[in-house]
Design a protein around this motif. Structure first.
Motif, PDB file in Angstrom:
ATOM      1  N   TRP A 132      56.043  69.188  44.698  1.00  0.00           N
ATOM      2  CA  TRP A 132      54.696  69.138  44.121  1.00  0.00           C
ATOM      3  C   TRP A 132      54.398  70.304  43.174  1.00  0.00           C
ATOM      4  CZ3 TRP A 132      51.678  65.389  43.242  1.00  0.00           C
ATOM      5  CH2 TRP A 132      50.364  65.619  42.845  1.00  0.00           C
TER       6      TRP A 132
ATOM      7  N   ALA B 155      52.492  72.918  34.059  1.00  0.00           N
ATOM      8  CA  ALA B 155      52.548  72.073  32.861  1.00  0.00           C
ATOM      9  C   ALA B 155      52.058  72.830  31.630  1.00  0.00           C
ATOM     10  CB  ALA B 155      51.716  70.814  33.077  1.00  0.00           C
TER      11      ALA B 155
ATOM     12  N   TYR C 116      48.587  63.018  41.115  1.00  0.00           N
ATOM     13  CA  TYR C 116      49.652  63.031  40.104  1.00  0.00           C
ATOM     14  C   TYR C 116      49.301  62.107  38.943  1.00  0.00           C
ATOM     15  CZ  TYR C 116      54.161  61.584  38.087  1.00  0.00           C
ATOM     16  OH  TYR C 116      55.182  61.258  37.238  1.00  0.00           O
TER      17      TYR C 116
ATOM     18  N   ASP D  64      62.439  59.500  40.034  1.00  0.00           N
ATOM     19  CA  ASP D  64      61.055  59.891  39.805  1.00  0.00           C
ATOM     20  C   ASP D  64      60.975  61.001  38.768  1.00  0.00           C
ATOM     21  OD1 ASP D  64      60.241  58.082  41.688  1.00  0.00           O
ATOM     22  OD2 ASP D  64      60.452  59.523  43.332  1.00  0.00           O
TER      23      ASP D  64
ATOM     24  N   LYS E 179      48.484  63.330  35.140  1.00  0.00           N
ATOM     25  CA  LYS E 179      49.371  62.800  34.105  1.00  0.00           C
ATOM     26  C   LYS E 179      48.574  62.161  32.985  1.00  0.00           C
ATOM     27  CE  LYS E 179      52.937  59.292  33.331  1.00  0.00           C
ATOM     28  NZ  LYS E 179      53.717  58.203  33.947  1.00  0.00           N
TER      29      LYS E 179
ATOM     30  N   ASN F 161      54.366  69.467  39.677  1.00  0.00           N
ATOM     31  CA  ASN F 161      53.312  68.559  39.231  1.00  0.00           C
ATOM     32  C   ASN F 161      51.984  69.274  39.052  1.00  0.00           C
ATOM     33  OD1 ASN F 161      54.824  66.127  39.184  1.00  0.00           O
ATOM     34  ND2 ASN F 161      54.715  66.013  41.422  1.00  0.00           N
ATOM     35  N   GLU F 162      51.958  70.599  39.221  1.00  0.00           N
ATOM     36  CA  GLU F 162      50.730  71.360  39.086  1.00  0.00           C
ATOM     37  C   GLU F 162      50.387  71.572  37.606  1.00  0.00           C
ATOM     38  OE1 GLU F 162      48.649  72.425  41.272  1.00  0.00           O
ATOM     39  OE2 GLU F 162      49.666  72.231  43.200  1.00  0.00           O
ATOM     40  N   GLU F 163      49.082  71.609  37.332  1.00  0.00           N
ATOM     41  CA  GLU F 163      48.616  71.758  35.940  1.00  0.00           C
ATOM     42  C   GLU F 163      49.001  73.116  35.364  1.00  0.00           C
ATOM     43  OE1 GLU F 163      44.475  71.298  33.337  1.00  0.00           O
ATOM     44  OE2 GLU F 163      44.482  70.970  35.504  1.00  0.00           O
TER      45      GLU F 163
ATOM     46  N   TYR G  84      49.949  61.313  45.212  1.00  0.00           N
ATOM     47  CA  TYR G  84      50.337  60.383  44.155  1.00  0.00           C
ATOM     48  C   TYR G  84      49.156  60.079  43.242  1.00  0.00           C
ATOM     49  CZ  TYR G  84      52.070  56.251  41.758  1.00  0.00           C
ATOM     50  OH  TYR G  84      52.442  55.352  40.795  1.00  0.00           O
TER      51      TYR G  84
ATOM     52  N   THR H 129      58.526  64.274  37.324  1.00  0.00           N
ATOM     53  CA  THR H 129      57.417  65.189  37.584  1.00  0.00           C
ATOM     54  C   THR H 129      56.653  65.415  36.280  1.00  0.00           C
ATOM     55  OG1 THR H 129      58.724  67.158  37.090  1.00  0.00           O
ATOM     56  CG2 THR H 129      58.744  66.353  39.374  1.00  0.00           C
ATOM     57  N   ILE H 130      55.463  66.021  36.403  1.00  0.00           N
ATOM     58  CA  ILE H 130      54.669  66.370  35.211  1.00  0.00           C
ATOM     59  C   ILE H 130      55.466  67.328  34.332  1.00  0.00           C
ATOM     60  CG2 ILE H 130      52.553  67.468  34.416  1.00  0.00           C
ATOM     61  CD1 ILE H 130      52.065  64.785  35.715  1.00  0.00           C
ATOM     62  N   CYS H 131      56.206  68.222  34.961  1.00  0.00           N
ATOM     63  CA  CYS H 131      57.038  69.176  34.207  1.00  0.00           C
ATOM     64  C   CYS H 131      58.054  68.452  33.339  1.00  0.00           C
ATOM     65  CB  CYS H 131      57.724  70.126  35.187  1.00  0.00           C
ATOM     66  SG  CYS H 131      58.728  71.403  34.407  1.00  0.00           S
TER      67      CYS H 131
END
Length: 463
Positions: free
Chosen positions: A223, A231, A123, A250, A127, A226-228, A120, A252-254
């Motif tokens: 997860w 993204a 994350y 929730d 973010k 949520n990886e760079e 978290y 995610t970064i995506c």
């Protein structure tokens, strides 16, 4: 048994150690005790320094004590979060001694936040980083195509997500083409697999929109989204992307980077293509509206045709031509009148120019020039004669004056001029000659050659 080096000395039968040997002995003791190796401790980070070498130096503290700690770059490079001053952590490592300073330290190999999951925290940090770079900006998000022909689906080939997406797409739009790119959606290789799929679909360029996602799961299971790497692939995509990770609350970064976020894979499919029944209803409504418009336009044109049939242009067209014919006659008369006026003005102008040309005729100009030339020649002859007479009188006067002043006139009255033999110098004094010199004497009617026999200055003085 520990054997100190040669720095030891003997003191009354006992071994004396150097400080270095003592520190090394303590280090080996600590490293040899299992209870000091591979242990977890809890504390708060203070005096944190991230050295340019990559190593992290900090102090772990609690309410009662402090512990110097170090985490080498080879270990901290794998941290899913960045430690900060004041962060409470759980650290794993071993206790040993730094021999130079004689200080024991905790050598950390693993670390995770205490009380907040490391995933978290990682994350939140990623973010914040991507948001500052502008990857979440609304102005860069592209609208989805309204009627896509081909939909790309990037997800696991097994599971409920892909089944829900395919069923929903075909149910809503049976004619749509679907390109399925199977990827890993969970585990260590999931993020590279998803990023590579996005890049490959962009290189193909066949899909109008992409659905990237999977079914629901825990934070650890989701997860990969949520990886760079994922993204940045979503951000670089030229094809609009819908993020369809199966979780309601929730994000995610995506989800933040994608052009549109769907709560579930099924919702993503519904957002991608319109329902064919809705299209049919819209088409029927448009058909009815078009028919009404055509009938209305046809009625309007029919009314216009009736009015045109009753108009004078069709019932009595010659009446419409009378007024233009009268206006044409008046314009013709005005044109003839103006043309006559222009012709008369041009004739008068010609007569004036003819008279001016006669006055300035070349023959007249030549005759006038000859007259002026004759008068000028006569004036020139008269002026030359007067100038000649004036110069003749001046010359005669000068001759008379010159004759009156001429030495010959003086010599005619009995005077003479005496020169040296070469007649280069006139003799003016007896001191200019000597006895024996030859002289030239010039008289009024000729010249004599003479010699000096004697010089008599006194006779000269008497004269």
């Amino acid at each position: 048994m520990y054997r100190p080096n040669e720095d030891r000395t003997e003191n009354e039968g006992q071994t004396v150690l150097s400080i270095r040997d003592l520190n090394r002995l303590i280090k080996r003791k600590l490293e040899g005790e299992p209870q000091f190796q591979d242990i977890w401790i809890r504390g708060e980070i203070s005096n944190f320094t991230h050295h340019s070498s990559g190593h992290m130096y900090f102090t772990l503290k609690d309410a009662d004590s402090r512990l110097k700690s170090i985490m080498f770059a080879s270990y901290n490079s794998r941290l899913p979060f960045m430690p900060r001053e004041g962060t409470r952590v759980l650290a794993r490592g071993s206790v040993s001694v730094y021999e130079r300073d004689g200080q024991y330290q905790f050598y950390v190999t693993q670390m995770q936040p205490d009380g907040v999951g490391s995933l978290y925290l990682a994350y939140e940090q990623l973010k914040k980083k991507l948001e500052q770079e502008g990857l979440f900006a609304q102005e860069r998000k592209r609208p989805l195509p309204r009627y896509p022909r081909t939909v790309g689906v990037i997800t696991s080939p097994t599971g409920a997500a892909v089944r829900d997406i395919l069923i929903t797409l075909k149910r809503r739009s049976p004619s749509v083409n679907i390109l399925l790119y199977p990827v890993l959606v969970q585990g260590k290789g999931a993020a590279p697999s998803i990023a590579a799929a996005i890049d490959h679909m962009n290189r193909l360029g066949e899909a109008d929109v992409l659905i990237v996602g999977r079914g629901g799961g825990s934070l650890e299971e989701l997860w990969a989204f949520n990886e760079e790497a994922v993204a940045r692939s979503v951000y670089a995509s030229r094809i609009p992307i819908i993020s369809a990770v199966g979780h309601e609350t929730d994000f995610t970064i995506c989800d933040f980077v994608a052009d549109l976020r769907a709560a579930t894979p099924t919702a993503a499919a519904e957002l991608t293509v319109p329902h064919h029944l809705e299209l049919k209803q819209q088409l029927s409504a448009v058909t009815v509206q078009l028919r009404k418009s055509l009938l209305s336009r046809l009625e309007l044109q029919r009314e216009r045709l009736v009015k045109m049939r009753r108009s004078q242009a069709l019932t009595n067209p010659w009446r419409l031509l009378q007024q233009p014919a009268e206006r044409s006659d008046r314009l013709r008369e005005q044109l003839l009148y103006r043309m006559k006026g222009i012709a008369a003005s041009a004739h008068q102008t010609k007569l004036r120019l003819d008279r001016r040309l006669e006055v300035r005729s070349p023959r007249e100009q030549a005759s006038l020039a000859r007259s002026r030339s004759a008068a000028a020649h006569k004036q020139l002859v008269q002026a030359m004669g007067a100038l000649q007479r004036t110069k003749s009188r001046e010359w005669q006067s000068a001759v008379r004056q010159l004759d009156a002043l001429s030495p010959l006139k003086v010599m005619g009255r009995g005077y003479s001029l005496v020169y040296e033999e070469g007649e280069q110098r006139l003799i003016r004094s007896v001191h200019q000659v000597q006895p024996g010199d030859l002289l030239r004497i010039r008289l009024g009617d000729g010249k004599l050659s003479a010699g000096v026999w004697a010089i008599d200055p006194e006779a000269k003085a008497e004269e």
